[in-house]
Scaffold this motif. Structure first.
Motif, PDB file in Angstrom:
ATOM      1  N   ILE A 344      -8.709  -9.826  18.899  1.00  0.00           N
ATOM      2  CA  ILE A 344     -10.595 -10.566  18.738  1.00  0.00           C
ATOM      3  C   ILE A 344     -10.071 -12.156  18.035  1.00  0.00           C
ATOM      4  N   MET A 345     -10.290 -11.702  17.341  1.00  0.00           N
ATOM      5  CA  MET A 345     -10.289 -12.970  16.119  1.00  0.00           C
ATOM      6  C   MET A 345      -9.141 -13.847  16.181  1.00  0.00           C
ATOM      7  N   PRO A 346      -8.918 -15.474  16.028  1.00  0.00           N
ATOM      8  CA  PRO A 346      -8.408 -16.379  15.943  1.00  0.00           C
ATOM      9  C   PRO A 346      -7.597 -15.967  14.514  1.00  0.00           C
ATOM     10  N   GLY A 347      -5.944 -16.168  14.307  1.00  0.00           N
ATOM     11  CA  GLY A 347      -5.046 -15.241  13.084  1.00  0.00           C
ATOM     12  C   GLY A 347      -5.513 -13.773  12.717  1.00  0.00           C
ATOM     13  N   GLY A 348      -6.156 -13.291  13.641  1.00  0.00           N
ATOM     14  CA  GLY A 348      -6.077 -11.868  13.490  1.00  0.00           C
ATOM     15  C   GLY A 348      -5.121 -10.911  13.101  1.00  0.00           C
ATOM     16  N   ARG A 349      -5.297 -10.226  11.648  1.00  0.00           N
ATOM     17  CA  ARG A 349      -4.276  -9.527  11.742  1.00  0.00           C
ATOM     18  C   ARG A 349      -5.318  -7.659  11.182  1.00  0.00           C
ATOM     19  N   THR A 350      -4.526  -6.600  11.036  1.00  0.00           N
ATOM     20  CA  THR A 350      -4.997  -5.517  10.721  1.00  0.00           C
ATOM     21  C   THR A 350      -5.256  -5.362   8.510  1.00  0.00           C
ATOM     22  N   ALA A 351      -5.840  -4.894   7.894  1.00  0.00           N
ATOM     23  CA  ALA A 351      -5.600  -5.088   7.064  1.00  0.00           C
ATOM     24  C   ALA A 351      -4.437  -4.566   6.428  1.00  0.00           C
ATOM     25  N   HIS A 352      -4.123  -3.430   7.119  1.00  0.00           N
ATOM     26  CA  HIS A 352      -3.504  -2.607   5.951  1.00  0.00           C
ATOM     27  C   HIS A 352      -1.961  -3.976   6.444  1.00  0.00           C
ATOM     28  N   SER A 353      -2.035  -4.341   7.683  1.00  0.00           N
ATOM     29  CA  SER A 353      -0.483  -4.835   7.441  1.00  0.00           C
ATOM     30  C   SER A 353      -0.890  -6.030   6.639  1.00  0.00           C
ATOM     31  N   ARG A 354      -2.151  -7.153   6.598  1.00  0.00           N
ATOM     32  CA  ARG A 354      -2.016  -8.322   5.881  1.00  0.00           C
ATOM     33  C   ARG A 354      -2.273  -7.721   4.899  1.00  0.00           C
ATOM     34  N   PHE A 355      -2.554  -6.395   3.915  1.00  0.00           N
ATOM     35  CA  PHE A 355      -2.718  -6.636   1.892  1.00  0.00           C
ATOM     36  C   PHE A 355      -1.942  -5.346   1.822  1.00  0.00           C
ATOM     37  N   LYS A 356      -1.114  -5.071   3.146  1.00  0.00           N
ATOM     38  CA  LYS A 356      -0.417  -4.324   2.783  1.00  0.00           C
ATOM     39  C   LYS A 356      -0.777  -2.487   1.600  1.00  0.00           C
ATOM     40  N   ILE A 357      -2.265  -2.121   2.136  1.00  0.00           N
ATOM     41  CA  ILE A 357      -2.432  -1.292   1.350  1.00  0.00           C
ATOM     42  C   ILE A 357      -1.711  -0.105   1.779  1.00  0.00           C
ATOM     43  N   GLY A 364      -9.020   4.308  -7.521  1.00  0.00           N
ATOM     44  CA  GLY A 364      -7.781   3.601  -8.268  1.00  0.00           C
ATOM     45  C   GLY A 364      -6.557   2.785  -7.784  1.00  0.00           C
ATOM     46  N   ALA A 365      -5.794   3.277  -6.738  1.00  0.00           N
ATOM     47  CA  ALA A 365      -5.425   3.214  -6.128  1.00  0.00           C
ATOM     48  C   ALA A 365      -5.020   1.406  -5.586  1.00  0.00           C
ATOM     49  N   PHE A 366      -3.647   0.261  -5.891  1.00  0.00           N
ATOM     50  CA  PHE A 366      -3.672  -1.070  -5.873  1.00  0.00           C
ATOM     51  C   PHE A 366      -3.021  -1.402  -4.289  1.00  0.00           C
ATOM     52  N   CYS A 367      -3.258  -2.283  -3.519  1.00  0.00           N
ATOM     53  CA  CYS A 367      -2.080  -2.349  -2.940  1.00  0.00           C
ATOM     54  C   CYS A 367      -0.544  -2.750  -2.848  1.00  0.00           C
ATOM     55  N   SER A 368       0.267  -3.084  -1.519  1.00  0.00           N
ATOM     56  CA  SER A 368       1.585  -2.264  -2.494  1.00  0.00           C
ATOM     57  C   SER A 368       1.580  -4.118  -2.366  1.00  0.00           C
ATOM     58  N   GLU A 399     -11.348  -0.855  -2.167  1.00  0.00           N
ATOM     59  CA  GLU A 399     -11.994  -0.946  -3.467  1.00  0.00           C
ATOM     60  C   GLU A 399      -9.868  -1.006  -3.986  1.00  0.00           C
ATOM     61  N   ALA A 400      -8.382  -0.694  -3.004  1.00  0.00           N
ATOM     62  CA  ALA A 400      -7.374  -0.422  -3.188  1.00  0.00           C
ATOM     63  C   ALA A 400      -7.575  -2.597  -3.413  1.00  0.00           C
ATOM     64  N   LEU A 401      -7.924  -3.504  -2.481  1.00  0.00           N
ATOM     65  CA  LEU A 401      -8.226  -4.528  -2.745  1.00  0.00           C
ATOM     66  C   LEU A 401      -8.466  -5.502  -3.581  1.00  0.00           C
ATOM     67  N   ASP A 402      -9.871  -4.708  -3.337  1.00  0.00           N
ATOM     68  CA  ASP A 402     -10.623  -5.608  -5.108  1.00  0.00           C
ATOM     69  C   ASP A 402     -10.042  -4.740  -6.337  1.00  0.00           C
ATOM     70  N   ASN A 403      -9.082  -4.220  -6.481  1.00  0.00           N
ATOM     71  CA  ASN A 403      -8.791  -3.953  -7.694  1.00  0.00           C
ATOM     72  C   ASN A 403      -7.195  -5.188  -8.008  1.00  0.00           C
ATOM     73  N   SER A 404      -6.545  -4.983  -6.510  1.00  0.00           N
ATOM     74  CA  SER A 404      -5.383  -5.741  -6.789  1.00  0.00           C
ATOM     75  C   SER A 404      -5.915  -7.817  -6.963  1.00  0.00           C
ATOM     76  N   MET A 405      -7.245  -7.863  -5.734  1.00  0.00           N
ATOM     77  CA  MET A 405      -8.017  -8.776  -6.163  1.00  0.00           C
ATOM     78  C   MET A 405      -8.535  -9.516  -7.797  1.00  0.00           C
ATOM     79  N   ARG A 406      -8.645  -8.815  -8.036  1.00  0.00           N
ATOM     80  CA  ARG A 406      -9.112  -8.894  -9.670  1.00  0.00           C
ATOM     81  C   ARG A 406      -7.945  -8.499 -10.335  1.00  0.00           C
ATOM     82  N   ASP A 407      -6.490  -8.065 -10.652  1.00  0.00           N
ATOM     83  CA  ASP A 407      -5.389  -8.284 -11.168  1.00  0.00           C
ATOM     84  C   ASP A 407      -4.967  -9.882 -10.795  1.00  0.00           C
TER      85      ASP A 407
END
Length: 434
Positions: A344-357, A364-368, A399-407
């Motif tokens: 529905i959103m212009p340029g939208g992607r699923t979270a798992h696809s975009r962030f490699k979750i 304590g996990a990180f995105c890949s 939390e995985a996205l949060d950990n990866s973004m902080r890194d």
């Protein structure tokens, strides 16, 4: 001190001092000049490359044994450990003939058909004896063929399969060129075609039809198709260089070295209707819009949650934010937990696809994705991240996205590394699972 008398006696008579279970040896399998070299951390790379054994591996020494030992020439690579033992010492790697023929262990060589040339190398090694080099493996009837795949076909070790050709031919009747290119990339990754170059040559015209209207030059249109397929393969975690396709001339890449993820986001076309949504926001939507936009413009970061049941205008607010910020030439990453909401959103992607979750995510996990990847560069460049239907995802995914973004932002003390992040959803619509 020497060996105890019983052990010395066993060595003299060549008895086995130890056993290997399972009684097989994992044999190396690598393409030419792609073997692994071990070295100490901090060691000079040139010094490592100049080592006497730097160019030696189990396969290369197998070829050398075929040159030196007449007895070795009738033995397949997988059977070699039954007759020869692998010796490895300081600056020495070689096969030595066993004292007793018919040793205790055989060899196992692993490769998946999706690995392309490496798999066809395995097929040849399992059927061809007396090879003295990689080029020798590719020699059929006195002619050295350009690829291991062609050598395997010419020897009759694999059969031609025209199912994939029929699939592409049928798709050409009703699919547009972009869909054909995606289908071709999907076939490369998941269907292990034996004749990649043949499929390419036969269906290039259909895959490049839209580009030919832009540029009549045959070479230029071919390069556009290759670059498009390369980008699709990258999104699937594959490298186009692992497939026998024509080489890419980077001069035709309109991204000009910009990572694919950033190029895709920066070229999203703005909808003029979305640009006028700002004037139609109600009071609550406008208050959220102003506060989020203020955080983006100040570049101070912040985490927001847009709470509301379906039909209250959350997507309307997202589109207004997307149109405004993208209209300023900035990048916004728009994702959702489900594919339907993302579309529905212009340029939208699923979270798992975009962030490699990861699919299985724990505390304590990180995105890949790595700090050097295109995804990391996109997130560092982005001014805003919008995550719709966040109430439907697992806590560990956020939390995985949060950990990866902080890194990747090198700001571990700030939520999401100091980026402005907007979550949306409605927890009262999420049913408890017992």
């Amino acid at each position: 001190m020497g060996d105890p008398p019983p052990e010395a006696l066993w060595r003299i008579y060549g008895f086995d001092l130890s056993k290997n279970s399972p009684r097989v040896m994992q044999l190396q399998l690598h393409l030419p000049n792609m073997h692994m070299i071990s070295f100490q951390e901090g060691q000079d790379i040139q010094e490592v490359l100049n080592r006497e054994d730097a160019d030696k591996s189990i396969p290369t020494e197998y070829f050398n044994a075929n040159k030196v030992h007449e007895h070795a020439r009738g033995i397949l690579y997988r059977d070699f450990p039954e007759w020869y033992t692998w010796q490895k010492g300081k600056n020495k790697k070689f096969w030595q003939r066993r004292r007793r023929e018919g040793g205790q262990v055989g060899g196992i060589v692993s490769a998946h058909p999706a690995e392309g040339e490496r798999y066809y190398l395995r097929v040849l090694l399992n059927h061809v004896t007396s090879a003295t080099s990689f080029d020798d493996l590719r020699k059929v009837y006195g002619k050295i063929l350009p690829t291991f795949c062609e050598a395997t076909e010419r020897r009759g070790l694999i059969e031609a399969d025209n199912t994939l050709d029929k699939c592409l031919t049928e798709a050409e009747l009703f699919q547009m060129p972009p869909s054909l290119r995606r289908l071709f990339a999907t076939i490369l990754v998941f269907c292990e075609p034996s004749d990649v170059r043949g499929l390419w040559n036969k269906h290039l015209e259909a895959m490049s039809e839209d580009y030919r209207h832009i540029n009549p030059c045959t070479f230029a249109t071919q390069q556009m198709v290759l670059i498009d397929i390369r980008n699709m393969l990258q999104s699937m975690g594959k490298d186009i260089r692992s497939f026998p396709l024509p080489e890419i001339d980077e001069a035709h890449d309109t991204a000009n070295g910009v990572p694919r993820e950033i190029f895709e986001e920066s070229t999203i076309e703005l909808d003029h209707e979305d640009a006028t949504m700002l004037d139609s926001l109600n009071a609550e939507q406008r208050a959220a819009y102003d506060e989020i936009l203020s955080a983006v413009e100040s570049d101070e970061g912040g985490v927001f949650f847009v709470d509301g049941p379906g039909g209250t205008g959350k997507t309307f607010l997202y589109k207004a934010l997307l149109a405004t910020i993208r209209g300023q030439g900035k990048i916004v990453v728009a994702i959702a937990t489900s594919g339907v909401a993302a579309s529905i959103m212009p340029g939208g992607r699923t979270a798992h696809s975009r962030f490699k979750i990861p699919l299985s995510v724990d505390d304590g996990a990180f995105c890949s994705f790595t700090k050097q990847s295109g995804t990391a560069k996109l997130l560092r460049t982005a001014s805003l991240i919008i995550w719709d239907e966040a109430s439907m995802t697992k806590r560990q995914a956020v939390e995985a996205l949060d950990n990866s973004m902080r890194d990747i932002m090198s700001r571990p003390e700030l939520p999401f590394g100091g980026k402005t992040v907007v979550f949306g959803g409605y927890f009262r619509q999420v049913l408890p699972v017992v």
